[in-house]
Design a protein around this motif. Sequence first.
Motif, PDB file in Angstrom:
ATOM      1  N   UNK A  42      34.091  -4.584  45.721  1.00  0.00           N
ATOM      2  CA  UNK A  42      35.297  -4.358  46.339  1.00  0.00           C
ATOM      3  C   UNK A  42      36.349  -3.608  45.364  1.00  0.00           C
ATOM      4  N   UNK A  43      35.971  -3.732  44.165  1.00  0.00           N
ATOM      5  CA  UNK A  43      36.904  -3.105  43.164  1.00  0.00           C
ATOM      6  C   UNK A  43      38.470  -3.918  43.031  1.00  0.00           C
ATOM      7  N   UNK A  44      39.637  -3.190  43.169  1.00  0.00           N
ATOM      8  CA  UNK A  44      40.939  -3.974  43.025  1.00  0.00           C
ATOM      9  C   UNK A  44      41.611  -4.076  44.333  1.00  0.00           C
ATOM     10  N   UNK A  45      40.603  -4.301  45.512  1.00  0.00           N
ATOM     11  CA  UNK A  45      41.121  -4.431  46.779  1.00  0.00           C
ATOM     12  C   UNK A  45      41.803  -5.781  46.972  1.00  0.00           C
ATOM     13  N   UNK A  46      42.944  -5.879  48.009  1.00  0.00           N
ATOM     14  CA  UNK A  46      43.737  -6.948  48.107  1.00  0.00           C
ATOM     15  C   UNK A  46      42.443  -8.014  48.792  1.00  0.00           C
ATOM     16  N   UNK A  47      41.745  -7.681  49.136  1.00  0.00           N
ATOM     17  CA  UNK A  47      40.763  -8.409  49.959  1.00  0.00           C
ATOM     18  C   UNK A  47      39.991  -9.174  49.132  1.00  0.00           C
ATOM     19  N   UNK A  48      39.736  -9.116  47.818  1.00  0.00           N
ATOM     20  CA  UNK A  48      38.987  -9.717  46.967  1.00  0.00           C
ATOM     21  C   UNK A  48      39.184 -11.292  46.885  1.00  0.00           C
ATOM     22  N   UNK A  49      40.364 -11.752  46.745  1.00  0.00           N
ATOM     23  CA  UNK A  49      40.539 -13.094  46.757  1.00  0.00           C
ATOM     24  C   UNK A  49      39.847 -13.860  48.023  1.00  0.00           C
ATOM     25  N   UNK A  50      40.218 -13.461  49.294  1.00  0.00           N
ATOM     26  CA  UNK A  50      39.624 -13.858  50.365  1.00  0.00           C
ATOM     27  C   UNK A  50      38.080 -13.919  50.331  1.00  0.00           C
ATOM     28  N   UNK A  51      37.479 -12.511  49.902  1.00  0.00           N
ATOM     29  CA  UNK A  51      36.078 -12.830  49.876  1.00  0.00           C
ATOM     30  C   UNK A  51      35.289 -13.610  48.913  1.00  0.00           C
ATOM     31  N   UNK A  52      36.192 -13.637  47.740  1.00  0.00           N
ATOM     32  CA  UNK A  52      35.692 -14.892  46.730  1.00  0.00           C
ATOM     33  C   UNK A  52      35.666 -16.045  47.054  1.00  0.00           C
ATOM     34  N   UNK A  53      36.747 -16.494  48.052  1.00  0.00           N
ATOM     35  CA  UNK A  53      36.828 -17.780  48.731  1.00  0.00           C
ATOM     36  C   UNK A  53      35.529 -18.056  49.604  1.00  0.00           C
ATOM     37  N   UNK A  54      35.265 -17.094  50.554  1.00  0.00           N
ATOM     38  CA  UNK A  54      34.370 -17.180  51.507  1.00  0.00           C
ATOM     39  C   UNK A  54      32.689 -17.452  50.743  1.00  0.00           C
ATOM     40  N   UNK A  55      32.605 -16.447  49.669  1.00  0.00           N
ATOM     41  CA  UNK A  55      31.355 -16.680  48.896  1.00  0.00           C
ATOM     42  C   UNK A  55      31.424 -18.085  48.330  1.00  0.00           C
ATOM     43  N   UNK A  56      32.524 -18.808  47.826  1.00  0.00           N
ATOM     44  CA  UNK A  56      32.679 -20.135  47.267  1.00  0.00           C
ATOM     45  C   UNK A  56      32.072 -21.196  48.312  1.00  0.00           C
ATOM     46  N   UNK A  57      32.727 -20.646  49.530  1.00  0.00           N
ATOM     47  CA  UNK A  57      32.220 -21.700  50.598  1.00  0.00           C
ATOM     48  C   UNK A  57      30.719 -21.652  50.956  1.00  0.00           C
ATOM     49  N   UNK A  58      30.169 -20.412  51.044  1.00  0.00           N
ATOM     50  CA  UNK A  58      28.771 -20.421  50.989  1.00  0.00           C
ATOM     51  C   UNK A  58      27.927 -20.984  50.058  1.00  0.00           C
ATOM     52  N   UNK A  59      28.236 -20.475  48.675  1.00  0.00           N
ATOM     53  CA  UNK A  59      27.763 -21.083  47.793  1.00  0.00           C
ATOM     54  C   UNK A  59      27.499 -22.692  47.750  1.00  0.00           C
ATOM     55  N   UNK A  60      28.692 -23.182  47.518  1.00  0.00           N
ATOM     56  CA  UNK A  60      28.894 -24.788  47.405  1.00  0.00           C
ATOM     57  C   UNK A  60      28.320 -25.409  48.688  1.00  0.00           C
ATOM     58  N   UNK A  61      28.692 -24.866  49.801  1.00  0.00           N
ATOM     59  CA  UNK A  61      28.066 -25.342  51.201  1.00  0.00           C
ATOM     60  C   UNK A  61      26.577 -25.145  51.089  1.00  0.00           C
ATOM     61  N   UNK A  62      25.864 -24.227  50.765  1.00  0.00           N
ATOM     62  CA  UNK A  62      24.274 -24.340  51.095  1.00  0.00           C
ATOM     63  C   UNK A  62      23.573 -23.950  49.904  1.00  0.00           C
ATOM     64  N   UNK A  63      24.090 -23.255  48.839  1.00  0.00           N
ATOM     65  CA  UNK A  63      23.074 -22.645  47.946  1.00  0.00           C
ATOM     66  C   UNK A  63      23.119 -23.433  46.617  1.00  0.00           C
ATOM     67  N   UNK A  64      24.128 -24.182  46.407  1.00  0.00           N
ATOM     68  CA  UNK A  64      24.339 -24.844  45.103  1.00  0.00           C
ATOM     69  C   UNK A  64      23.143 -25.935  44.972  1.00  0.00           C
ATOM     70  N   UNK A  65      22.479 -25.695  43.877  1.00  0.00           N
ATOM     71  CA  UNK A  65      21.575 -26.615  43.068  1.00  0.00           C
ATOM     72  C   UNK A  65      21.577 -27.059  41.844  1.00  0.00           C
ATOM     73  N   UNK A  66      21.417 -28.540  41.812  1.00  0.00           N
ATOM     74  CA  UNK A  66      21.665 -29.052  40.204  1.00  0.00           C
ATOM     75  C   UNK A  66      22.891 -28.616  39.666  1.00  0.00           C
ATOM     76  N   UNK A  67      24.077 -29.349  40.225  1.00  0.00           N
ATOM     77  CA  UNK A  67      25.227 -29.004  40.056  1.00  0.00           C
ATOM     78  C   UNK A  67      25.847 -29.432  38.516  1.00  0.00           C
ATOM     79  N   UNK A  68      24.828 -30.391  37.912  1.00  0.00           N
ATOM     80  CA  UNK A  68      25.176 -30.779  36.570  1.00  0.00           C
ATOM     81  C   UNK A  68      24.778 -29.465  35.834  1.00  0.00           C
ATOM     82  N   UNK A  69      24.111 -28.433  36.154  1.00  0.00           N
ATOM     83  CA  UNK A  69      23.743 -27.190  35.179  1.00  0.00           C
ATOM     84  C   UNK A  69      24.870 -26.143  35.307  1.00  0.00           C
TER      85      UNK A  69
END
Length: 237
Positions: A42-69
């Motif tokens: 997305x480059x320097x789009x103002x939408x970047x912070x919202x997209x990063x937040x959405x990505x964190x939700x998906x990653x920590x909600x469903x895809x994170x494995x072995x948090x200690x790593x």
Amino acid sequence: MVVLEVALELYVLMLVLHRVQAAMRLSGNADEAMERTIRGQLGASRFVPFAVFEMRVWYYGLFMRRGERLRFRGEQHFSYDKNGGNVSNQFAFLMVMLFEMPLMHMFLHLALSKPWLAWTLDILSLMSMLYLLAEYRASQWRPISLDYNALLIRNGVLTGDREVAYGLIESVVRCEDGIRRQRGILRFRQSGRLNVEIRLRENSKLATAFGGEQSVSRIYLSLDHPDAFIDALRQRL
């Protein structure tokens, strides 16, 4: 709105699956890998912070494995998951929602004459559940950190690395929990108890969670080991 939201979620999901996991294998820093991936798209789009937040939700909600790593920016890290039973309270709330959702689903489909409206509410409920699950998991692994030149505040899944340069900090002391919401005050508590007060110098401004700046005079944190954090921060000041 529902179609746009689903399209956004699927787009973010594909990025998580194909880009972030590959980047993480190189460094182990999930937050940096997610931000690099989004900014690359997305480059320097103002939408970047919202997209990063959405990505964190998906990653920590469903895809994170072995948090200690996982690895995070900073030289010293401090947790906040056990303070006041923080994540235990979050887990209990998740269980209540999980028990309630099938009953609410049945009630909505019996009470509403339009099935599409009931299914829309079901989807929104599932998205809320995903966010709460991501918050629960991120709270256990995303620390508050001290880097060589700044305090880095993380709080569950909502915020990225909120940087507070040491030059902006006037003092750090213990505090009581009963701090009310006020203009110019940031509170990072979740389900724990506030126990650290950081006073900033006059006219200090910090970046907000989703872009822009705000004037901040005090920051309150809820930490598992507040005295160790205060000693470490004072040494750096």
